[in-house]
Scaffold this active site. Structure first.
Site, PDB file in Angstrom:
ATOM      1  N   SER A 405      48.656  79.542  62.506  1.00  0.00           N
ATOM      2  CA  SER A 405      48.291  78.700  61.370  1.00  0.00           C
ATOM      3  C   SER A 405      49.032  77.368  61.391  1.00  0.00           C
ATOM      4  O   SER A 405      48.604  76.430  60.741  1.00  0.00           O
ATOM      5  CB  SER A 405      48.536  79.437  60.053  1.00  0.00           C
ATOM      6  OG  SER A 405      49.784  80.042  60.042  1.00  0.00           O
ATOM      7  N   HIS A 426      41.567  80.731  63.139  1.00  0.00           N
ATOM      8  CA  HIS A 426      42.545  80.876  62.057  1.00  0.00           C
ATOM      9  C   HIS A 426      41.930  81.652  60.904  1.00  0.00           C
ATOM     10  O   HIS A 426      41.130  81.120  60.135  1.00  0.00           O
ATOM     11  CB  HIS A 426      43.017  79.486  61.607  1.00  0.00           C
ATOM     12  CG  HIS A 426      44.077  79.534  60.573  1.00  0.00           C
ATOM     13  ND1 HIS A 426      44.302  78.521  59.672  1.00  0.00           N
ATOM     14  CD2 HIS A 426      44.994  80.499  60.276  1.00  0.00           C
ATOM     15  CE1 HIS A 426      45.302  78.860  58.873  1.00  0.00           C
ATOM     16  NE2 HIS A 426      45.730  80.054  59.219  1.00  0.00           N
ATOM     17  N   GLU A 438      38.868  79.135  60.063  1.00  0.00           N
ATOM     18  CA  GLU A 438      38.988  77.813  60.692  1.00  0.00           C
ATOM     19  C   GLU A 438      38.885  78.015  62.204  1.00  0.00           C
ATOM     20  O   GLU A 438      39.640  78.808  62.780  1.00  0.00           O
ATOM     21  CB  GLU A 438      40.332  77.161  60.348  1.00  0.00           C
ATOM     22  CG  GLU A 438      40.348  76.489  58.989  1.00  0.00           C
ATOM     23  CD  GLU A 438      41.677  75.785  58.689  1.00  0.00           C
ATOM     24  OE1 GLU A 438      41.644  74.727  58.062  1.00  0.00           O
ATOM     25  OE2 GLU A 438      42.741  76.309  59.064  1.00  0.00           O
ATOM     26  N   ASN A 476      45.927  74.071  55.494  1.00  0.00           N
ATOM     27  CA  ASN A 476      47.368  74.037  55.226  1.00  0.00           C
ATOM     28  C   ASN A 476      47.901  72.612  55.108  1.00  0.00           C
ATOM     29  O   ASN A 476      48.925  72.385  54.476  1.00  0.00           O
ATOM     30  CB  ASN A 476      48.132  74.838  56.283  1.00  0.00           C
ATOM     31  CG  ASN A 476      48.041  76.326  56.005  1.00  0.00           C
ATOM     32  OD1 ASN A 476      47.754  76.728  54.866  1.00  0.00           O
ATOM     33  ND2 ASN A 476      48.247  77.152  57.014  1.00  0.00           N
TER      34      ASN A 476
END
Ligand code: 3H9
Length: 648
Positions: A405, A426, A438, A476
């Protein structure tokens, strides 16, 4: 070819709808059905009518693409009324889904039959509207008010067997649908016909029923308008004559159709459907996925393995030693047992899920895997060691994916033979629940690897979004900006609890500080410390101050808030006030709407940076990431949609 055709089986007419992809009720289909009703009423040889659809489904609803435009006749409520008033009984023969306006058409029919795997429902509230063609008025007349409230205010479809036991449909048929429906219609003509639904009586529940329903619906709606309007329309159906109730429903439907909430939900609806099949991957080859390996049986690895098993894919789970294998299998078993407890899986299905897993410490077990997903500890040397091993044992055409991540997938991929097969996948925890995936191609990733990753997402029923390489990818990175902006408000003197309340008021389940307390402050802290150790300039955050004081969140009985033993209720913390006091300005009032608007603007600003850098491909991709990975309220459409809408 016409969207409606009429054929005959002696005295039974069969009206077949053919309006791909999902037989949505476009103007031409409404007109076609209207004309069919007129023609069949005028035909003395016809005694009953079967309504059936070509393609993958029965009528899936109104044409959502028409919602931005002025309604054109024949209007759907009139069409449902026209079918109900036909001189010959109509029988709806349902396969796939009869949803929204599609189910309302079926409500206008005298009978409803369905195949066992069909479902029916009124999902309008999920689009920010309410049923607009008698769903709230006819449904309680068919199945009673309680069932109607559940169906309409949740928007959840019901499978055929349950629909039959509720009374939504008359029969479940297993043979050829057309033949069965014709036979059913013929048999029905030999008995007295049931009353049309509009003429049936409706229950009139008491005030306590409505008060309880309203409390329940308001809680679940979390600020969304449509579910409560749907409830009001149902109540009106119980308390007013049919025609008046219909007029009220129509008005609510038209009022809601133009709201920002409905526009946002429509945008999400189309974005979600477009995401699994991006135009730029349209003609690419997809490799077969017959068996998938997962390396790492922790929370993430077990969640990924569970998602794969839910999709029916055989899994090979690799862990480093026998104890870790046992823990990995126990994690996986716990997921399926949880599903059994919640009634989502039967014992037999859970056992079948486990039976499809081979667990081993020997990487050689991956020799035949078509795809291997690494989900081990987030540390570059650990990940590199995994891919060294995979490079030795896997087939050259096996796709190798990292679930990192934060780390740079290019560093993880260094030295992997046949690098075109390497990609980042991800997942979000819990990976068997969270819809977002992702997909992070590297510069050298082969087109087939990318296309197959989207294929995997389709198999797993995930919402895939392609992201470029940067720290934190799309989600993120926005999260980091969001948290930093929230901390900046705290430094300016805005109370922590006020910021959380503002974001809850906006529609998040939790504010940014409550969410950190739940997940643990130490994860992001360790990343910052890692970056500092590597020589990067990372300013001290308020979160760092708390972690250094031992406040890592709920697991340490305190983070941004204090927690009593066995209680997750956040309580403002005098200790935090003391710790942060020197870093925080004098208390400052800021209206909650302004807090939320500011923080959403910050997310959108990061989103725009991601677009400029080519990390994200479109604003709607960013919105899907936020909605499906980070709890952004769906009814706001995502940060990009919400801020663009505010500018319009
Ligand atoms: C309503 O009915 C209001 C009424 O009460 C009142 C009116 C007065 N319209 O999902 P898929 C497109 S509100 C237009 O991948 P699946 C979709 O965009 C409506 N287009 O297929 C996609 O296009 P593309 C209530 C629609 O087989 C393609 O069809 N109804 C609509 O996985 C395939 O879609 C609903 O909310 C639509 N209504 O699933 C039902 N629906 O190929 C919504 C789909 O260009 N639909 N498209 O990307 C569904 O739930 C699923 O499509 C369904 C099929 C389960 C039917």
């Amino acid at each position: 070819m016409s969207v409606v055709t009429i054929t005959r089986d002696a005295e039974i007419a069969v009206v077949t709808v053919n309006n791909p992809p999902v037989n949505a009720l476009s103007q031409s289909l409404r007109q076609g059905l209207w004309d069919a009703a007129e023609a069949l009423d005028a035909d003395p040889e016809v005694r009953a009518v079967v309504l059936i659809c070509d393609g993958r489904t029965f009528i899936a609803g109104a044409d959502v693409a028409e919602f931005g435009k002025p309604p054109v006749p024949p209007h759907l409520p009139d069409l449902v009324g026209r079918i109900e008033a036909a001189e010959k009984p109509w029988v709806a023969a349902i396969h796939g889904s009869a949803l929204g306006g599609g189910f309302e058409i079926a409500l206008g029919c005298r009978f409803r039959l369905a195949q066992p795997d069909a479902s029916v429902g009124l999902p309008e509230v999920t689009l920010g509207i309410i049923p607009g063609a008698s769903g709230t008025v006819r449904t309680p007349r068919l199945v009673g008010m309680q069932a109607a409230v559940d169906l309409v205010t949740t928007g959840k479809p019901v499978r055929a067997a349950a629909a039959q036991s509720l009374g939504l449909i008359d029969a479940v048929v297993t043979g050829d649908l057309r033949d069965e429906a014709i036979a059913f219609a013929r048999a029905a003509l030999r008995r007295p016909l049931p009353q049309p639904v509009s003429q049936r009586p409706v229950d009139a529940p008491d005030a306590a029923f409505w008060a309880a329903a309203e409390a329940k619906v308001a809680k679940a709606a979390r600020g969304a308008a449509a579910p409560l309007r749907a409830l009001a329309s149902l109540r009106n159906a119980a308390e007013k004559p049919f025609e008046e109730a219909m007029a009220f429903e129509r008005q609510c439907f038209l009022d809601l159709r133009g709201t920002p909430e409905a526009a946002a939900l429509r945008a999400v609806f189309f974005a979600e459907r477009a995401a699994p099949r991006p135009a730029h991957l349209k003609d690419l080859t997809v490799l077969p996925l017959r068996q998938v390996g997962v390396v790492g049986g922790g929370t993430m690895g077990a969640g990924i393995a569970a998602a794969l098993r839910d999709a029916g894919l055989p899994v090979v789970l690799i862990e480093r030693d026998a104890a870790a294998v046992a823990r990995g299998l126990a994690n996986l078993r716990a997921i399926f047992e949880g599903a059994v407890t919640r009634g989502r899986l039967s014992e037999a299905q859970a056992a079948e899920r486990m039976a499809g897993v081979i667990a081993s410490t020997d990487y050689a077990a991956l020799a035949d895997a078509d795809l291997v997903i690494e989900a081990v500890f987030e540390e570059i040397s650990v990940k590199r060691a995994v891919f060294d091993a995979l490079g030795r044992v896997c087939r050259p055409d096996a796709i190798l994916a990292t679930n990192t991540s934060y780390l740079d997938p290019q560093l993880i991929a260094e030295g992997v033979p046949y690098p075109g097969r390497f990609i980042g996948l991800h997942f979000f925890s819990p990976a068997n629940v969270m819809k977002l995936l992702e997909i992070v191609p590297l510069p050298g990733t082969a087109p087939a690897t990318l296309a197959t990753s989207f294929h995997l997402a389709r198999l797993l029923k995930k919402v895939p979004v392609e992201a470029g390489i940067c720290e934190g990818f799309i989600g993120n990175r926005i999260l980091k900006r969001y948290r930093a902006a929230a901390e900046a408000l705290v430094r300016q003197g805005v109370a922590i609890a006020e910021i959380d309340a503002a974001m809850r008021g906006y529609g998040f389940a939790m504010g940014p500080f409550e969410a950190q307390d739940l997940g643990g402050l130490d994860i992001a802290y360790l990343q910052r410390e890692g970056a500092r150790a590597a020589g990067q300039e990372v300013p001290e955050t308020l979160g760092d101050v708390l972690v250094r004081a031992g406040r890592k969140g709920q697991k340490t009985a305190g983070g941004w808030y204090d927690y009593a033993a066995n209680d997750r209720k956040p309580r403002p913390s005098p200790a935090v006030t003391a710790l942060l006091g020197p870093l925080v300005a004098a208390p400052r009032e800021m209206p909650r709407e302004a807090v939320a608007e500011h923080l959403v603007q910050e997310m959108a600003a990061e989103g725009r940076a991601l677009l400029q850098e080519g990390i994200a491909r479109s604003p709607s991709d960013i919105d899907l990431v936020e909605i499906h990975g980070y709890g952004f309220p769906r009814r706001r459409g995502g940060p990009m949609f919400a801020t663009a809408a505010a500018r319009r």
